[in-house]
Write a protein that holds these residues in place. Structure first.
Motif, short mmCIF file in Angstrom:
data_model
loop_
_atom_site.label_atom_id
_atom_site.label_comp_id
_atom_site.label_asym_id
_atom_site.label_seq_id
_atom_site.Cartn_x
_atom_site.Cartn_y
_atom_site.Cartn_z
N ALA A 197 10.72 2.48 6.69
CA ALA A 197 11.18 1.00 7.07
C ALA A 197 12.26 1.30 5.91
N GLU A 198 11.38 1.46 4.71
CA GLU A 198 12.29 1.33 2.97
C GLU A 198 13.37 2.32 3.23
N THR A 199 13.42 3.44 3.30
CA THR A 199 14.76 4.42 3.87
C THR A 199 15.38 4.18 4.45
N ALA A 200 15.82 3.41 5.82
CA ALA A 200 16.62 3.07 6.49
C ALA A 200 16.95 1.41 6.68
N GLY A 201 17.00 1.06 5.18
CA GLY A 201 16.84 -0.57 4.91
C GLY A 201 16.66 -1.99 5.34
N ALA A 202 14.64 -1.76 6.41
CA ALA A 202 14.36 -2.38 6.81
C ALA A 202 14.33 -3.69 5.55
N HIS A 203 14.19 -4.51 5.70
CA HIS A 203 13.56 -5.56 5.23
C HIS A 203 12.42 -6.73 4.97
N GLY A 204 11.37 -5.41 5.78
CA GLY A 204 10.23 -6.08 5.57
C GLY A 204 9.51 -5.36 6.93
N LEU A 209 6.36 0.69 -2.05
CA LEU A 209 5.59 -0.22 -1.47
C LEU A 209 6.48 -1.40 -2.09
N ALA A 210 6.72 -0.54 -3.36
CA ALA A 210 7.46 -0.95 -4.41
C ALA A 210 8.91 -1.72 -4.10
N TYR A 211 10.01 -1.64 -3.36
CA TYR A 211 10.69 -1.55 -2.33
C TYR A 211 10.95 -2.80 -1.33
N VAL A 212 9.68 -2.75 -0.56
CA VAL A 212 9.52 -3.20 1.38
C VAL A 212 8.86 -3.85 0.59
N GLY A 213 8.65 -5.16 1.10
CA GLY A 213 7.65 -5.86 1.53
C GLY A 213 6.56 -5.83 2.77
N ALA A 226 8.62 5.06 15.02
CA ALA A 226 9.58 4.13 13.87
C ALA A 226 10.75 4.51 13.41
N ALA A 227 10.92 5.75 12.97
CA ALA A 227 11.87 6.75 12.57
C ALA A 227 12.86 6.37 12.89
#
Length: 257
Positions: free
Chosen positions: A127-134, A157-161, A242-243
């Motif tokens: 999710a984080e690497t694909a630019g998801a917002h949460g 986890l430091a970058y996606v809530g 998911a990926a």
């Protein structure tokens, strides 16, 4: 018959997320720290802990004392262990705020009952690497933000809530009210991966490892998306699925086709 002498239980890694003992668990709950579950041994007289947990809407799991013995880093759990989250959860507003700050159409991942911490961690990483917002997870019948999840997420986890939904069905309804379209991932989808309109506000919903999407979740989806496969194995695990969906959504948004 021979017996091994003085065989000791291997020490449990103390990662700071397991809170042991009546007073420690009570104070953790009262302080408002994010707690995923409270495990209570059968027959333990700690009704005040259970009441405090329920007041904070934290699930209480009654189990055999031997389970707590196996979980305990110290061996002095007094019949109760709280599983605290490694990171505070965010609100839905926080997720939408990230999308607004980036001037992007919302892209959210919803996990419908993921129980394997390695799967959840891998999903958060994708999710984080694909630019998801949460990412959204349910409060019950699912893994929370444990240390194993954090390790599998490899820093993401430091970058996606991550938002923990008290009621996943109600949260899905709220997403729809905010204009988000729900895309469930299943093998028998009604739309193919490359035809799904991921360029609109999107929540990609991944079902549990064993059962897939729950019936209620599936009924709420606007699209059921299938991934084309040519091999002999006709399914992917949850984190792989998911990926695939996330990076197709990213491709659609960056290339505009």
């Amino acid at each position: 018959m021979a017996y091994e002498k003085n065989r000791r239980r291997p020490p449990v890694e103390d990662d700071g997320t397991l809170i042991e003992g009546r007073n420690a668990v009570l104070e953790t709950l009262r302080a408002g720290r994010a707690v995923d579950k409270v495990f209570v041994a059968e027959g333990a007289h700690i009704g005040d802990v259970a009441a405090e947990a329920r007041r904070h809407r934290v699930p209480v799991v009654t189990c055999d004392r031997r389970k707590l013995d196996g979980m305990s880093p110290t061996g002095n759990h007094q019949g109760v262990i709280a599983q605290a989250a490694v990171q505070e959860y965010v609100s839905l507003d926080d997720i939408f705020r990230v999308a607004e700050e980036r001037s992007e159409v919302p892209l959210i991942v919803v996990c419908d009952g993921i129980e394997d911490p390695h799967n959840l961690g891998a999903i958060i990483r994708s999710a984080e690497t694909a630019g998801a917002h949460g990412v959204i997870i349910p409060k019950r019948r699912a893994v929370g933000l444990t240390a194993a999840v954090a390790r599998s997420a490899a820093g993401a986890l430091a970058y996606v809530g991550v938002h923990k939904a008290n009621n996943l069905a109600s949260t899905l309804d709220e997403l729809k009210e905010r204009g988000v379209w729900l895309f469930g991932a299943e093998a028998d989808g009604t739309v193919g991966l490359y035809d799904a309109p991921f360029d609109r506000p999107t929540a990609i919903i991944i079902g549990s490892e064993g059962q897939g999407l729950s019936r209620l979740t599936r009924d709420k989806c606007d699209y059921i998306v299938s991934i084309p496969m040519r091999g002999r194995v006709n399914s992917l695990n949850a984190s792989n699925a998911a990926a695939v969906l996330l990076f197709e959504a990213l491709r659609r948004r960056t290339q505009g086709n």
